[in-house]
Write an enzyme that holds these catalytic residues in place. Structure first.
Site, mmCIF file in Angstrom:
data_model
loop_
_atom_site.group_PDB
_atom_site.id
_atom_site.type_symbol
_atom_site.label_atom_id
_atom_site.label_comp_id
_atom_site.label_asym_id
_atom_site.label_seq_id
_atom_site.Cartn_x
_atom_site.Cartn_y
_atom_site.Cartn_z
ATOM 1 N N ASP A 201 -0.439 -32.585 -44.601
ATOM 2 C CA ASP A 201 -0.524 -31.156 -44.312
ATOM 3 C C ASP A 201 -0.962 -31.043 -42.847
ATOM 4 O O ASP A 201 -2.111 -31.319 -42.507
ATOM 5 C CB ASP A 201 -1.560 -30.550 -45.269
ATOM 6 C CG ASP A 201 -1.932 -29.116 -44.910
ATOM 7 O OD1 ASP A 201 -1.489 -28.625 -43.862
ATOM 8 O OD2 ASP A 201 -2.692 -28.518 -45.686
ATOM 9 N N GLN A 204 -3.254 -27.524 -39.595
ATOM 10 C CA GLN A 204 -4.346 -27.362 -38.619
ATOM 11 C C GLN A 204 -4.260 -28.342 -37.456
ATOM 12 O O GLN A 204 -5.094 -28.290 -36.554
ATOM 13 C CB GLN A 204 -5.710 -27.512 -39.303
ATOM 14 C CG GLN A 204 -6.049 -26.396 -40.256
ATOM 15 C CD GLN A 204 -6.151 -25.028 -39.576
ATOM 16 O OE1 GLN A 204 -6.318 -24.921 -38.364
ATOM 17 N NE2 GLN A 204 -6.043 -23.987 -40.364
ATOM 18 N N LYS A 227 0.695 -20.799 -36.821
ATOM 19 C CA LYS A 227 -0.568 -21.389 -36.377
ATOM 20 C C LYS A 227 -0.426 -22.042 -34.999
ATOM 21 O O LYS A 227 -1.350 -22.687 -34.501
ATOM 22 C CB LYS A 227 -1.035 -22.435 -37.389
ATOM 23 C CG LYS A 227 -1.302 -21.807 -38.759
ATOM 24 C CD LYS A 227 -2.409 -22.477 -39.491
ATOM 25 C CE LYS A 227 -2.450 -22.082 -40.928
ATOM 26 N NZ LYS A 227 -3.600 -21.252 -41.271
ATOM 27 N N CYS A 369 -10.173 -21.039 -48.327
ATOM 28 C CA CYS A 369 -9.130 -21.565 -49.231
ATOM 29 C C CYS A 369 -9.378 -23.007 -49.661
ATOM 30 O O CYS A 369 -8.490 -23.653 -50.195
ATOM 31 C CB CYS A 369 -7.727 -21.475 -48.622
ATOM 32 S SG CYS A 369 -7.212 -19.816 -48.306
HETATM 33 N N1 PMP Z 1 -3.155 -26.132 -45.071
HETATM 34 C C1 PMP Z 1 -4.151 -25.864 -44.217
HETATM 35 C C2 PMP Z 1 -5.080 -26.961 -43.832
HETATM 36 C C3 PMP Z 1 -4.296 -24.575 -43.713
HETATM 37 O O1 PMP Z 1 -5.309 -24.301 -42.882
HETATM 38 C C4 PMP Z 1 -3.374 -23.564 -44.097
HETATM 39 C C5 PMP Z 1 -3.499 -22.138 -43.579
HETATM 40 N N2 PMP Z 1 -4.792 -21.624 -43.621
HETATM 41 C C6 PMP Z 1 -2.356 -23.907 -44.979
HETATM 42 C C7 PMP Z 1 -2.271 -25.202 -45.440
HETATM 43 C C8 PMP Z 1 -1.355 -22.907 -45.441
HETATM 44 O O2 PMP Z 1 -0.559 -22.473 -44.390
HETATM 45 P P1 PMP Z 1 0.395 -21.208 -44.569
HETATM 46 O O3 PMP Z 1 -0.452 -20.091 -45.086
HETATM 47 O O4 PMP Z 1 0.943 -20.955 -43.209
HETATM 48 O O5 PMP Z 1 1.472 -21.600 -45.541
#
Ligand code: PMP
Length: 416
Positions: A201, A204, A227, A369
């Protein structure tokens, strides 16, 4: 050096002229989403103003121009993460969709009952929930690599968590709560020695660190454009070509198939088009490419160095402010995770964030989250200030001054 041209850079971001609560905007929520440079916004507007057509469908000049721009965005994305070939770049709606597609297709295609996916408790919901959900149908288990006392993923703990049933490791390159960088390259090497696939992932890390998927040797890497100064609604699923060819998409529809018959016999196009059913966010792909160009011009090494300088400035200024507890001073990113205490008692992070808002300062509060991480930090939530290259040292000073004023009285006062 970014510091020397910071005011020029800020001119590229029209939104920095706006106010929030009658104060000049101090935007320190860059881990949630980043602000957009004019060149990116113009690219999106230009698509609707001058190009307009769908991609890969028309036989006329305007449509061919869209195809060219869209595939050029793919090429630029390939270069941005140093993939081997254009076909390894699948456009999706963002990290969450990319990770869900992978969890579903890998579970369907490669995993068997009682197989294990290794994750960590620091993951964003989008990195762990898709595996928990997709695994239900086959009784796949998710296990967690223990974090060290700082909250980091370590190679040693990864080795200890690895066993014969582990088939996939799914984790973030940089944690969105604590900002630590995971030792991805070592994890991938060890995982591959055991025939384990690695899904990273990159939500970040993509905007802040140079990412070279060949050097890391990751099997899959996911990120969102928003991002990294790009539009919302577009992101990337990178996969090694052979693996993407082996897996089956989870969405079906127009443009991804070469032909099909009434009984459902489908012959799919090759990667990446087989994963791009339906009309794609074309303006998003073009906007993302414009954002990549902008970031390339600044250089990710310069961006990262500047972010760390901003963070160190904060740490330096806050070190005598006893009521502010920083959880991740050593993180190698611009993410600052903290709480404020008044006479030894925690001020609820959301109250701190609401107080900062009254000074025009945007930070995030809550669990970010990553609902499982509370077990490690042992607090109900935190505040998170996350910097990017358009932030100034004055932004940090304003944050520090406001935090000095944060107390139960000031933070709760705003609700009455
Ligand atoms: N993984 C991480 C580590 C994140 O910080 C985020 C966004 N906060 C996501 C996944 C999800 O990204 P998105 O909402 O753009 O799909």
């Amino acid at each position: 050096d970014i510091k020397d041209k910071i005011y020029e850079i800020r001119e590229d971001f029209p939104i920095l002229k706006r106010k929030m609560c009658d104060h000049p905007l101090v935007y320190l929520d860059n881990s949630a989403t980043t602000l957009k440079p004019k060149s990116m916004i113009d690219t999106v507007v230009n698509y609707y103003t001058y190009l307009g057509a769908n991609a890969h469908r028309g036989d006329y000049e305007m449509s061919a121009q869209v195809d060219f721009a869209y595939e050029n965005a793919r090429k630029l994305t390939k270069e941005f993460i140093h993939a081997r070939r254009d076909e390894e770049i699948v456009f999706t709606s963002g990290t969450t969709e990319s990770l869900n597609i992978l969890a579903m297709t890998i579970t369907n295609t490669w995993l068997h009952e009682n197989d294990v996916v290794l994750s960590t408790v620091a993951e964003h919901a989008s990195s762990v929930l898709p595996w928990l959900e997709a695994g239900k149908s086959k009784n796949i288990k998710v296990e967690y690599i223990p974090l060290d006392e700082q909250g980091r993923v370590t190679v040693d703990n990864f080795k200890k968590a690895l066993h014969d049933k582990v088939k996939v490791v799914a984790l973030a390159q940089v944690s969105n709560v604590l900002g630590y960088e995971a030792p991805i390259k070592d994890i991938v090497r060890i995982a591959h020695e055991h025939g384990v696939k690695v899904v990273v992932d990159g939500a970040q890390s993509i905007a802040h660190l140079p990412v070279d998927v060949q050097d890391l040797d990751v099997d899959f890497f996911c990120f969102s454009a928003h991002k990294m100064c790009g539009p919302t609604g577009i992101g990337v699923l990178y996969g090694k070509f052979d693996l993407l060819e082996e897996l089956t998409p989870v969405f079906f529809g127009g443009e991804s198939n070469a032909r099909f018959n009434k009984c459902g016999k489908v012959s799919l196009k090759k990667t990446p088009l087989k994963y791009e059913s339906g009309t794609q966010p074309i303006e998003g792909a073009l906007g993302m490419a414009a954002a990549m160009k902008y970031i390339n011009e600044l250089g990710k090494e310069n961006i990262h160095r500047y972010e760390l300088a901003l963070k160190h400035h904060f740490l330096e200024k806050i070190k005598d402010v006893e009521k502010v507890k920083v959880y991740n001073a050593e993180a190698e990113s611009g993410i600052i995770t903290f709480n404020v205490y008044d006479q030894g008692k925690l001020i609820f992070p959301q109250d701190v964030a609401s107080f900062l808002n009254t000074r025009g300062i945007a930070v995030r509060s809550g669990e970010h989250c990553a609902k499982l991480l509370g077990e490690v930090l042992k607090v109900p939530g935190t505040c998170r200030a996350s910097v990017y290259f358009y932030n100034t040292f004055e932004d940090i000073d304003k944050l520090v001054e406001a935090l000095k004023d944060a107390s139960f009285e000031t933070c709760l006062d705003i609700f009455f």
